[in-house]
Design a protein around this motif. Structure first.
Motif, PDB file in Angstrom:
ATOM      1  N   THR A 289       0.822  -1.218   0.000  1.00  0.00           N
ATOM      2  CA  THR A 289       0.000   0.000   0.000  1.00  0.00           C
ATOM      3  C   THR A 289       0.855   1.267   0.000  1.00  0.00           C
ATOM      4  OG1 THR A 289      -0.238  -0.079   2.412  1.00  0.00           O
ATOM      5  CG2 THR A 289      -2.003  -1.065   1.118  1.00  0.00           C
ATOM      6  N   ILE A 290       2.005   1.231   0.627  1.00  0.00           N
ATOM      7  CA  ILE A 290       2.841   2.437   0.723  1.00  0.00           C
ATOM      8  C   ILE A 290       3.406   2.838  -0.638  1.00  0.00           C
ATOM      9  CG2 ILE A 290       4.992   3.387   1.651  1.00  0.00           C
ATOM     10  CD1 ILE A 290       4.400   1.802   4.229  1.00  0.00           C
ATOM     11  N   TYR A 291       4.016   1.917  -1.356  1.00  0.00           N
ATOM     12  CA  TYR A 291       4.660   2.272  -2.622  1.00  0.00           C
ATOM     13  C   TYR A 291       3.655   2.728  -3.686  1.00  0.00           C
ATOM     14  CZ  TYR A 291       9.073   0.766  -0.694  1.00  0.00           C
ATOM     15  OH  TYR A 291      10.200   0.662   0.078  1.00  0.00           O
ATOM     16  N   PRO A 292       2.524   2.023  -3.856  1.00  0.00           N
ATOM     17  CA  PRO A 292       1.533   2.547  -4.813  1.00  0.00           C
ATOM     18  C   PRO A 292       0.977   3.914  -4.392  1.00  0.00           C
ATOM     19  CG  PRO A 292       1.107   0.234  -4.395  1.00  0.00           C
ATOM     20  CD  PRO A 292       2.155   0.677  -3.409  1.00  0.00           C
ATOM     21  N   MET A 293       0.799   4.129  -3.091  1.00  0.00           N
ATOM     22  CA  MET A 293       0.289   5.418  -2.624  1.00  0.00           C
ATOM     23  C   MET A 293       1.295   6.530  -2.914  1.00  0.00           C
ATOM     24  SD  MET A 293      -1.993   7.373  -1.507  1.00  0.00           S
ATOM     25  CE  MET A 293      -3.178   6.057  -1.350  1.00  0.00           C
ATOM     26  N   LEU A 294       2.578   6.255  -2.760  1.00  0.00           N
ATOM     27  CA  LEU A 294       3.597   7.250  -3.088  1.00  0.00           C
ATOM     28  C   LEU A 294       3.519   7.637  -4.561  1.00  0.00           C
ATOM     29  CD1 LEU A 294       6.567   5.904  -0.969  1.00  0.00           C
ATOM     30  CD2 LEU A 294       5.479   8.159  -0.720  1.00  0.00           C
ATOM     31  N   LYS A 295       3.280   6.664  -5.432  1.00  0.00           N
ATOM     32  CA  LYS A 295       3.157   6.953  -6.865  1.00  0.00           C
ATOM     33  C   LYS A 295       1.930   7.816  -7.143  1.00  0.00           C
ATOM     34  CE  LYS A 295       5.746   3.088  -8.567  1.00  0.00           C
ATOM     35  NZ  LYS A 295       5.970   2.163  -9.622  1.00  0.00           N
ATOM     36  N   VAL A 296       0.810   7.483  -6.497  1.00  0.00           N
ATOM     37  CA  VAL A 296      -0.417   8.268  -6.672  1.00  0.00           C
ATOM     38  C   VAL A 296      -0.196   9.702  -6.187  1.00  0.00           C
ATOM     39  CG1 VAL A 296      -2.795   8.548  -5.832  1.00  0.00           C
ATOM     40  CG2 VAL A 296      -1.995   6.299  -6.581  1.00  0.00           C
ATOM     41  N   LEU A 297       0.392   9.840  -5.007  1.00  0.00           N
ATOM     42  CA  LEU A 297       0.640  11.170  -4.450  1.00  0.00           C
ATOM     43  C   LEU A 297       1.577  11.979  -5.345  1.00  0.00           C
ATOM     44  CD1 LEU A 297       0.937  10.208  -0.685  1.00  0.00           C
ATOM     45  CD2 LEU A 297      -0.900  11.538  -1.736  1.00  0.00           C
ATOM     46  N   ALA A 298       2.543  11.321  -5.951  1.00  0.00           N
ATOM     47  CA  ALA A 298       3.455  12.007  -6.875  1.00  0.00           C
ATOM     48  C   ALA A 298       2.704  12.464  -8.117  1.00  0.00           C
ATOM     49  CB  ALA A 298       4.616  11.092  -7.243  1.00  0.00           C
ATOM     50  N   GLN A 299       1.829  11.612  -8.652  1.00  0.00           N
ATOM     51  CA  GLN A 299       1.040  11.991  -9.831  1.00  0.00           C
ATOM     52  C   GLN A 299       0.116  13.161  -9.529  1.00  0.00           C
ATOM     53  OE1 GLN A 299      -0.850   8.276 -10.764  1.00  0.00           O
ATOM     54  NE2 GLN A 299       0.857   7.557 -12.009  1.00  0.00           N
ATOM     55  N   GLU A 300      -0.378  13.240  -8.308  1.00  0.00           N
ATOM     56  CA  GLU A 300      -1.275  14.317  -7.903  1.00  0.00           C
ATOM     57  C   GLU A 300      -0.521  15.598  -7.522  1.00  0.00           C
ATOM     58  OE1 GLU A 300      -3.470  12.632  -4.654  1.00  0.00           O
ATOM     59  OE2 GLU A 300      -4.747  11.443  -5.973  1.00  0.00           O
ATOM     60  N   GLY A 301       0.805  15.533  -7.501  1.00  0.00           N
ATOM     61  CA  GLY A 301       1.606  16.698  -7.139  1.00  0.00           C
ATOM     62  C   GLY A 301       1.687  16.946  -5.641  1.00  0.00           C
ATOM     63  N   LYS A 302       1.355  15.941  -4.839  1.00  0.00           N
ATOM     64  CA  LYS A 302       1.372  16.093  -3.382  1.00  0.00           C
ATOM     65  C   LYS A 302       2.741  15.745  -2.792  1.00  0.00           C
ATOM     66  CE  LYS A 302      -3.246  16.505  -3.489  1.00  0.00           C
ATOM     67  NZ  LYS A 302      -4.267  15.529  -3.641  1.00  0.00           N
ATOM     68  N   VAL A 303       3.517  14.934  -3.520  1.00  0.00           N
ATOM     69  CA  VAL A 303       4.891  14.627  -3.126  1.00  0.00           C
ATOM     70  C   VAL A 303       5.782  14.730  -4.367  1.00  0.00           C
ATOM     71  CG1 VAL A 303       4.196  13.070  -1.251  1.00  0.00           C
ATOM     72  CG2 VAL A 303       4.774  12.105  -3.461  1.00  0.00           C
ATOM     73  N   LEU A 304       7.044  14.988  -4.130  1.00  0.00           N
ATOM     74  CA  LEU A 304       8.056  14.980  -5.187  1.00  0.00           C
ATOM     75  C   LEU A 304       8.988  13.811  -4.932  1.00  0.00           C
ATOM     76  CD1 LEU A 304       9.107  18.735  -5.336  1.00  0.00           C
ATOM     77  CD2 LEU A 304       7.695  17.494  -6.979  1.00  0.00           C
ATOM     78  N   SER A 305       9.479  13.225  -5.998  1.00  0.00           N
ATOM     79  CA  SER A 305      10.454  12.154  -5.809  1.00  0.00           C
ATOM     80  C   SER A 305      11.753  12.539  -6.491  1.00  0.00           C
ATOM     81  CB  SER A 305       9.913  10.832  -6.344  1.00  0.00           C
ATOM     82  OG  SER A 305      10.256  10.611  -7.663  1.00  0.00           O
ATOM     83  N   GLU A 306      12.842  12.183  -5.827  1.00  0.00           N
ATOM     84  CA  GLU A 306      14.180  12.422  -6.364  1.00  0.00           C
ATOM     85  C   GLU A 306      14.992  11.156  -6.167  1.00  0.00           C
ATOM     86  OE1 GLU A 306      16.125  16.250  -5.426  1.00  0.00           O
ATOM     87  OE2 GLU A 306      14.397  16.536  -4.108  1.00  0.00           O
ATOM     88  N   ILE A 307      15.926  10.940  -7.051  1.00  0.00           N
ATOM     89  CA  ILE A 307      16.833   9.800  -6.918  1.00  0.00           C
ATOM     90  C   ILE A 307      18.061  10.267  -6.141  1.00  0.00           C
ATOM     91  CG2 ILE A 307      18.259   8.110  -8.134  1.00  0.00           C
ATOM     92  CD1 ILE A 307      15.212   7.674  -8.407  1.00  0.00           C
ATOM     93  N   ALA A 308      18.383   9.532  -5.099  1.00  0.00           N
ATOM     94  CA  ALA A 308      19.569   9.828  -4.287  1.00  0.00           C
ATOM     95  C   ALA A 308      20.482   8.607  -4.339  1.00  0.00           C
ATOM     96  CB  ALA A 308      19.170  10.124  -2.855  1.00  0.00           C
ATOM     97  N   TYR A 309      21.757   8.855  -4.288  1.00  0.00           N
ATOM     98  CA  TYR A 309      22.728   7.764  -4.313  1.00  0.00           C
ATOM     99  C   TYR A 309      23.402   7.636  -2.957  1.00  0.00           C
ATOM    100  CZ  TYR A 309      22.136   7.381  -9.315  1.00  0.00           C
ATOM    101  OH  TYR A 309      21.595   7.185 -10.557  1.00  0.00           O
ATOM    102  N   VAL A 310      23.445   6.407  -2.472  1.00  0.00           N
ATOM    103  CA  VAL A 310      24.171   6.076  -1.249  1.00  0.00           C
ATOM    104  C   VAL A 310      25.263   5.116  -1.708  1.00  0.00           C
ATOM    105  CG1 VAL A 310      24.039   5.054   1.046  1.00  0.00           C
ATOM    106  CG2 VAL A 310      22.062   6.297   0.114  1.00  0.00           C
ATOM    107  N   GLY A 311      26.452   5.667  -1.908  1.00  0.00           N
ATOM    108  CA  GLY A 311      27.498   4.887  -2.553  1.00  0.00           C
ATOM    109  C   GLY A 311      27.080   4.652  -4.000  1.00  0.00           C
ATOM    110  N   LYS A 312      27.050   3.394  -4.418  1.00  0.00           N
ATOM    111  CA  LYS A 312      26.611   3.059  -5.775  1.00  0.00           C
ATOM    112  C   LYS A 312      25.130   2.714  -5.823  1.00  0.00           C
ATOM    113  CE  LYS A 312      31.044   1.432  -7.425  1.00  0.00           C
ATOM    114  NZ  LYS A 312      31.780   0.330  -8.038  1.00  0.00           N
ATOM    115  N   LYS A 313      24.529   2.575  -4.658  1.00  0.00           N
ATOM    116  CA  LYS A 313      23.126   2.186  -4.591  1.00  0.00           C
ATOM    117  C   LYS A 313      22.228   3.414  -4.707  1.00  0.00           C
ATOM    118  CE  LYS A 313      20.136  -0.750  -1.913  1.00  0.00           C
ATOM    119  NZ  LYS A 313      20.038  -1.654  -0.793  1.00  0.00           N
ATOM    120  N   LYS A 314      21.206   3.308  -5.557  1.00  0.00           N
ATOM    121  CA  LYS A 314      20.306   4.446  -5.690  1.00  0.00           C
ATOM    122  C   LYS A 314      19.009   4.158  -4.957  1.00  0.00           C
ATOM    123  CE  LYS A 314      17.828   3.757 -10.002  1.00  0.00           C
ATOM    124  NZ  LYS A 314      17.564   4.226 -11.339  1.00  0.00           N
TER     125      LYS A 314
END
Length: 80
Positions: free
Chosen positions: A36-61
């Motif tokens: 439920t959390i990951y699909p909700m994050l996608k919905v919230l991003a599509q609605e403009g309620k959250v922003l997502s950014e890619i961050a790198y921790v070492g080589k892992k994103k």
């Protein structure tokens, strides 16, 4: 929806970090799972309620989410 937005009020977090925090705080009255959390994050991003950014921790994103002003206002309206 509102639990995820509420967690993000404290600052940006990955889906894993949101799940971990909820597992320590809201688990006694509000349970959320990865399914439920990951699909909700996608919905919230599509609605403009959250922003997502890619961050790198070492080589892992990882994808990090932050709440927008629109998301903050929605949470405040629900909380009232």
């Amino acid at each position: 929806r509102y639990a995820v937005l509420g967690v993000l009020l404290d600052g940006p977090a990955s889906g894993y970090e949101i799940k971990s925090l909820m597992g320590r705080s809201t688990v006694y009255f509000w349970r959320e799972s990865d399914s439920t959390i990951y699909p909700m994050l996608k919905v919230l991003a599509q609605e403009g309620k959250v922003l997502s950014e890619i961050a790198y921790v070492g080589k892992k994103k990882k994808e990090v989410f932050s709440i927008t002003d629109i998301g903050r206002e929605e949470f405040k309206a629900w909380f009232r």
